[in-house]
Enzyme design. Structure first.
Site, PDB file in Angstrom:
ATOM      1  N   LYS A 198       0.858  -1.183   0.000  1.00 58.43           N
ATOM      2  CA  LYS A 198       0.000   0.000   0.000  1.00 58.43           C
ATOM      3  C   LYS A 198       0.894   1.233   0.000  1.00 58.43           C
ATOM      4  O   LYS A 198       1.471   1.608   1.017  1.00 58.43           O
ATOM      5  CB  LYS A 198      -0.917   0.023   1.229  1.00 58.43           C
ATOM      6  N   GLU A 273       8.549   0.670  11.620  1.00 57.93           N
ATOM      7  CA  GLU A 273       9.693   1.587  11.502  1.00 57.93           C
ATOM      8  C   GLU A 273       9.090   2.979  11.588  1.00 57.93           C
ATOM      9  O   GLU A 273       8.447   3.433  10.653  1.00 57.93           O
ATOM     10  CB  GLU A 273      10.413   1.314  10.174  1.00 57.93           C
TER      11      GLU A 273
END
Ligand code: ADP
Length: 503
Positions: A198, A273
């Protein structure tokens, strides 16, 4: 304040053709429009021009993409091939990206605004990472415990092996579009997973070209799917889909926490992250020729839109004025403008909203006592530009010191000695990265050991390599990308114990 020339220099004819083509989601091996036909405009942050329109997908497209990935995983069309076959396909994929590297660089410049030198550098690092992941996949070995677990009266064959986790949802940010795609898709594919990428709604274009080349390279139908659209809609639908086994996300800490909460319901594997508020520390014994430009570009590169941006600058008191003045000089000398012009070193920030947010944080910091040494404004013109900005005297609890700004803003803070700087540098809810400039090797290692950060650079900043694990402490994330750890995060371990009979 200066006016920016934000006209776009000419792009490659193949880039112009790509921008003008249809941009739909990749589901299975088909390019599909959103079922309700909705499209989203994508704009160039250097001048606000609409450069393409892209399918605005919803839960129906997510469901179709996840089912395509799941079917390909069950049918073993990818994970069931030999590791050398998969490596060959991924190396071919890397070659095709390299063939079109300039196209990727230009598309990311137009989509994200970054300067072309940086776009070229990061697509090259993405290709290197893809090749590395493809090659280390072939080196993963099982562990054999037979000798240790067997005894005189019991003979065992015991081993532990890893298998691909399953269907991985890869949610990527806008600040380095093509490279971010590869940072996740390379290990996921090399590990044998089937995935759905995505891209960020602001920068979806290079992802779609990567999808096209993956098919051309021979990645089988359904193994790599791409769904464009809004984070809340497409992202949530992906995270909550029962057939998604793993979510890997890069983006803000706020959204990362939301994803972790949603994924927890089914205990999905999650790699995060996230944001940072990274310290750069300059000791008075540092080589200032190295430290000044190093600390400056630690925060100004990509206009500060990097999770690793070194936005808190700690300088030992004796050299404080000199370093701050030097960084101010670097800031003043950087040429800002359209990233497509190779003379420009800094491009715009991603959106008008982001430009205004940065200005608000600086203004609030000033009200709380911060002084601007240089920058602090937004050059006029159509694009979303922000001047590289250096501040001193910021309140330790102001957003300038506490929050991830994601803009070219650095707050300088003096310190006395090592004992003074370490607690200050660690006084953050984030722990992604840090830089240390010193000529004292002993001190460098002590500081590296003491800092609460997943990545520490000594006498350099922001140097990453696909072999070296990358990720954060504290609220900067979960898990590591790159390296063997990064690849293994897309695999699940299985232990097998067999009792043997007979002699
Ligand atoms: P940033 O704050 O850096 O703009 P975000 O964390 O908002 O980045 O977004 C990074 C990626 O996560 C983008 O692809 C975005 O579309 C997606 N995203 C945003 N919100 C959500 C959400 N609630 N669930 C899943 N993905 C999301």
């Amino acid at each position: 304040m200066s006016e920016i020339n934000s006209n776009s220099p000419d792009v490659l004819p193949e880039v112009a053709e790509f921008l003008g083509s249809a941009h739909h989601a990749l589901i299975g091996a088909q390019w599909k429009m959103a079922s309700d036909g909705r499209m989203r405009d994508v704009c160039n942050p250097a001048n606000g021009d609409v450069i393409a329109t892209v399918a605005e997908c919803g839960p129906a497209e997510v469901d179709a993409a996840v089912k395509a990935a799941s079917a390909s995983f069950k049918a073993k069309v990818w994970r069931g091939t030999s590791v050398s076959e998969r490596t060959q396909v991924l190396l071919r994929f890397a070659d095709l990206i390299e063939r079109d590297a300039e196209m990727f660089a230009q598309i990311d410049v137009l989509d994200n605004g970054m300067p072309i030198w940086l776009a070229r550098m990061i697509i090259a690092s993405g290709i290197e990472g893809l090749r590395y992941a493809a090659m280390i996949a072939a080196t993963l070995t099982d562990e054999n415990f037979s000798a240790a677990t067997s005894s005189a009266d019991r003979r065992l064959h015991a081993y532990s092996a890893t298998q691909p986790i399953g269907v991985a949802a890869l949610i990527i940010p806008w600040n380095g579009p093509a490279a971010s795609f590869l940072v996740k898709a390379a290990p996921a594919l090399a590990a044998g997973c089937s995935c759905i990428v995505k891209p960020a709604e602001l920068t979806p274009l290079s992802a779609l070209l990567l999808g096209k080349l993956a098919l051309e390279a021979g990645v089988p139908e359904g193994v790599l799917n791409i769904v464009t659209g809004d984070g809340k809609v497409v992202g949530n639908a992906l995270v909550e889909h029962p057939l998604v086994d793993k979510v890997s996300f890069t983006g803000s800490t706020v959204i990362g926490k939301e994803i972790a909460r949603r994924a927890a319901d089914r205990l999905k594997r999650v790699t995060l992250e996230l944001g940072g508020k990274s310290p750069t520390i300059v000791f008075d014994d540092a080589d200032l020729e190295l430290a000044i430009p190093g600390a400056a570009m630690a925060v100004f590169a990509n206009s500060g839109q990097m999770c690793i941006a070194g936005s808190r600058l700690f300088v030992q008191r004796k050299v404080f004025d000199k370093v701050v003045a030097g960084i101010g000089q670097v800031a003043g000398s950087l040429k800002i403008g359209n990233g497509m012009d190779p003379n420009n070193q800094l491009g715009p920030v991603i959106s008008a909203q982001q430009r205004d947010r940065i200005a608000a944080i600086v203004a609030e910091g000033q009200e709380q006592g911060a002084e601007i040494v240089c920058g602090g404004g937004s050059p006029s013109g159509n694009g979303f530009f922000v001047e590289p900005t250096v501040v001193v005297g910021a309140d330790k609890d102001s957003s300038l010191i506490r929050e991830e700004i994601f803009g070219p803003v650095i707050a300088a803070i003096p310190f006395d000695d090592l004992d003074d700087v370490i607690p200050q540098a660690n006084d953050s809810r984030y722990g992604l990265a840090a830089g240390v400039f010193t000529t004292d090797v002993n001190k460098a290692h002590i500081v590296a050991d003491e800092l609460e950060a997943g990545n520490v650079w000594v006498n350099c900043y922001g140097v990453t390599h696909p072999m070296v694990p990358f990720g954060g402490f504290k609220e900067s994330g979960w898990g590591r990308e790159f390296g063997v750890d990064g690849l293994q995060s897309y695999r699940e371990s299985k232990s097998v114990v067999v009792q043997l009979h007979g002699s």
